[in-house]
Design a protein around this motif. Structure first.
Motif, PDB file in Angstrom:
ATOM      1  N   ASP A   1       0.798  -1.223   0.000  1.00  0.00           N
ATOM      2  CA  ASP A   1       0.000   0.000   0.000  1.00  0.00           C
ATOM      3  C   ASP A   1       0.834   1.277   0.000  1.00  0.00           C
ATOM      4  O   ASP A   1       0.328   2.342  -0.359  1.00  0.00           O
ATOM      5  CB  ASP A   1      -0.930   0.024   1.219  1.00  0.00           C
ATOM      6  N   GLY A   2       2.065   1.174   0.473  1.00  0.00           N
ATOM      7  CA  GLY A   2       2.905   2.362   0.572  1.00  0.00           C
ATOM      8  C   GLY A   2       2.857   2.982   1.963  1.00  0.00           C
ATOM      9  O   GLY A   2       1.929   2.729   2.744  1.00  0.00           O
ATOM     10  N   MET A   3       3.815   3.818   2.260  1.00  0.00           N
ATOM     11  CA  MET A   3       3.945   4.393   3.599  1.00  0.00           C
ATOM     12  C   MET A   3       2.941   5.514   3.866  1.00  0.00           C
ATOM     13  O   MET A   3       2.825   5.983   5.001  1.00  0.00           O
ATOM     14  CB  MET A   3       5.375   4.885   3.814  1.00  0.00           C
ATOM     15  N   ASP A   4       2.224   5.951   2.842  1.00  0.00           N
ATOM     16  CA  ASP A   4       1.189   6.966   3.033  1.00  0.00           C
ATOM     17  C   ASP A   4      -0.188   6.340   3.260  1.00  0.00           C
ATOM     18  O   ASP A   4      -1.177   7.071   3.410  1.00  0.00           O
ATOM     19  CB  ASP A   4       1.116   7.899   1.821  1.00  0.00           C
ATOM     20  N   SER A   5      -0.260   5.014   3.291  1.00  0.00           N
ATOM     21  CA  SER A   5      -1.553   4.338   3.401  1.00  0.00           C
ATOM     22  C   SER A   5      -2.060   4.333   4.841  1.00  0.00           C
ATOM     23  O   SER A   5      -1.296   4.423   5.810  1.00  0.00           O
ATOM     24  CB  SER A   5      -1.441   2.896   2.907  1.00  0.00           C
ATOM     25  N   ASN A   6      -3.378   4.193   4.973  1.00  0.00           N
ATOM     26  CA  ASN A   6      -3.981   4.104   6.299  1.00  0.00           C
ATOM     27  C   ASN A   6      -3.553   2.829   7.012  1.00  0.00           C
ATOM     28  O   ASN A   6      -3.362   2.825   8.231  1.00  0.00           O
ATOM     29  CB  ASN A   6      -5.507   4.145   6.190  1.00  0.00           C
ATOM     30  N   GLU A   7      -3.387   1.748   6.261  1.00  0.00           N
ATOM     31  CA  GLU A   7      -2.973   0.479   6.869  1.00  0.00           C
ATOM     32  C   GLU A   7      -1.592   0.619   7.510  1.00  0.00           C
ATOM     33  O   GLU A   7      -1.353   0.135   8.621  1.00  0.00           O
ATOM     34  CB  GLU A   7      -2.964  -0.625   5.815  1.00  0.00           C
ATOM     35  N   TYR A   8      -0.688   1.294   6.822  1.00  0.00           N
ATOM     36  CA  TYR A   8       0.654   1.504   7.379  1.00  0.00           C
ATOM     37  C   TYR A   8       0.572   2.389   8.616  1.00  0.00           C
ATOM     38  O   TYR A   8       1.233   2.125   9.634  1.00  0.00           O
ATOM     39  CB  TYR A   8       1.562   2.140   6.324  1.00  0.00           C
ATOM     40  N   LEU A   9      -0.255   3.424   8.568  1.00  0.00           N
ATOM     41  CA  LEU A   9      -0.422   4.309   9.722  1.00  0.00           C
ATOM     42  C   LEU A   9      -0.974   3.544  10.920  1.00  0.00           C
ATOM     43  O   LEU A   9      -0.463   3.675  12.037  1.00  0.00           O
ATOM     44  CB  LEU A   9      -1.365   5.466   9.353  1.00  0.00           C
ATOM     45  N   GLN A  10      -2.020   2.748  10.691  1.00  0.00           N
ATOM     46  CA  GLN A  10      -2.657   2.034  11.799  1.00  0.00           C
ATOM     47  C   GLN A  10      -1.711   1.042  12.464  1.00  0.00           C
ATOM     48  O   GLN A  10      -1.697   0.914  13.701  1.00  0.00           O
ATOM     49  CB  GLN A  10      -3.922   1.319  11.303  1.00  0.00           C
ATOM     50  N   THR A  11      -0.927   0.327  11.674  1.00  0.00           N
ATOM     51  CA  THR A  11       0.011  -0.623  12.274  1.00  0.00           C
ATOM     52  C   THR A  11       1.145   0.107  12.995  1.00  0.00           C
ATOM     53  O   THR A  11       1.636  -0.363  14.027  1.00  0.00           O
ATOM     54  CB  THR A  11       0.586  -1.576  11.208  1.00  0.00           C
ATOM     55  N   THR A  12       1.542   1.265  12.485  1.00  0.00           N
ATOM     56  CA  THR A  12       2.574   2.063  13.160  1.00  0.00           C
ATOM     57  C   THR A  12       2.073   2.545  14.518  1.00  0.00           C
ATOM     58  O   THR A  12       2.795   2.473  15.532  1.00  0.00           O
ATOM     59  CB  THR A  12       2.979   3.270  12.281  1.00  0.00           C
ATOM     60  N   ILE A  13       0.833   3.033  14.562  1.00  0.00           N
ATOM     61  CA  ILE A  13       0.250   3.498  15.827  1.00  0.00           C
ATOM     62  C   ILE A  13       0.184   2.360  16.837  1.00  0.00           C
ATOM     63  O   ILE A  13       0.526   2.537  18.018  1.00  0.00           O
ATOM     64  CB  ILE A  13      -1.155   4.084  15.578  1.00  0.00           C
ATOM     65  N   ARG A  14      -0.222   1.185  16.389  1.00  0.00           N
ATOM     66  CA  ARG A  14      -0.338   0.059  17.322  1.00  0.00           C
ATOM     67  C   ARG A  14       1.019  -0.422  17.820  1.00  0.00           C
ATOM     68  O   ARG A  14       1.157  -0.823  18.970  1.00  0.00           O
ATOM     69  CB  ARG A  14      -1.127  -1.079  16.661  1.00  0.00           C
ATOM     70  N   LEU A  15       2.025  -0.364  16.969  1.00  0.00           N
ATOM     71  CA  LEU A  15       3.371  -0.709  17.439  1.00  0.00           C
ATOM     72  C   LEU A  15       3.868   0.313  18.460  1.00  0.00           C
ATOM     73  O   LEU A  15       4.571  -0.046  19.411  1.00  0.00           O
ATOM     74  CB  LEU A  15       4.330  -0.800  16.251  1.00  0.00           C
ATOM     75  N   ALA A  16       3.507   1.570  18.281  1.00  0.00           N
ATOM     76  CA  ALA A  16       3.868   2.594  19.261  1.00  0.00           C
ATOM     77  C   ALA A  16       3.163   2.332  20.591  1.00  0.00           C
ATOM     78  O   ALA A  16       3.770   2.465  21.669  1.00  0.00           O
ATOM     79  CB  ALA A  16       3.501   3.978  18.730  1.00  0.00           C
ATOM     80  N   MET A  17       1.889   1.945  20.532  1.00  0.00           N
ATOM     81  CA  MET A  17       1.141   1.592  21.743  1.00  0.00           C
ATOM     82  C   MET A  17       1.787   0.410  22.448  1.00  0.00           C
ATOM     83  O   MET A  17       1.896   0.381  23.676  1.00  0.00           O
ATOM     84  CB  MET A  17      -0.303   1.261  21.383  1.00  0.00           C
TER      85      MET A  17
END
Length: 201
Positions: A157-173
């Motif tokens: 999807d690329g690094m601008d995708s919502n899927e990438y954002l959501q997984t990044t947020i969860r890894l931060a959590m």
């Protein structure tokens, strides 16, 4: 019409107004035996509205009824999403063993039906499964799953995708739960950059 009105209200933060409209849609379909929307879809929408209100017992009962309606013309991904929603409600209410069991059931059903690895509904279930693992305290499995999903999102999807954002947020959590600021801060910084990029000018 009632379905779309109810879903629109729920997604717009007006779940309390959505509930009676969706209940009316279900009652009308049950009375007339007609309608173009599968009953499973209506019950799933109602369950989500209950969940938005924090009425987890009502949400769980509604999702359970939706899950019992699986089959017919309903696709495997859609049917498994209902089970995934039921799993999510169990996670929110603190029943982590049941939530994880249901997530495994939903993902296994998709495997059996041959749902592709990059199917959007499948990835939502897998991401939510990882979130439930975090809540249950199984950090190693959660980290492995989220890292896999994030890498796949980057590739597909690329690094601008919502899927990438959501997984990044969860890894931060997850890093915060593990009290690992060295891992968490770069993830938070990246998530903030992605969110700022998505924000309207």
């Amino acid at each position: 019409f009632l379905r779309y009105k109810g879903e629109g209200l729920a997604d717009d933060g007006k779940a309390e107004a959505a509930v009676p409209i969706l209940q009316q849609a279900i009652a009308l379909q049950e009375k007339t035996g007609s309608g173009t929307t599968p009953p499973l879809v209506l019950f799933n929408a109602l369950g989500k509205a209950f969940a938005y209100l924090g009425r987890y017992r009502d949400a769980a009962a509604t999702f359970s009824r939706a899950a019992a309606l699986q089959g017919g013309t309903t696709g495997a991904a859609s049917a498994s999403t209902v089970v995934g929603n039921l799993a999510l409600v169990n996670a929110w209410s603190g029943d982590y063993p049941e939530a994880l069991r249901l997530f495994r059931e939903a993902i296994a059903s998709m495997d059996k039906a041959g749902v592709p690895a990059d199917d959007a509904m499948r990835r939502v279930n897998e991401r939510n499964h990882a979130s439930a693992l975090i809540l249950a305290g199984d950090y190693p499995k959660a980290k492995s799953e989220l890292s896999r999903l994030r890498q796949r999102a980057r590739e597909v999807d690329g690094m601008d995708s919502n899927e990438y954002l959501q997984t990044t947020i969860r890894l931060a959590m997850l890093a915060r739960r593990m009290r690992d600021p060295a891992a968490g801060q770069p993830l938070l910084d990246e998530a903030k950059r992605l969110l700022d990029r998505k924000a309207p000018n």
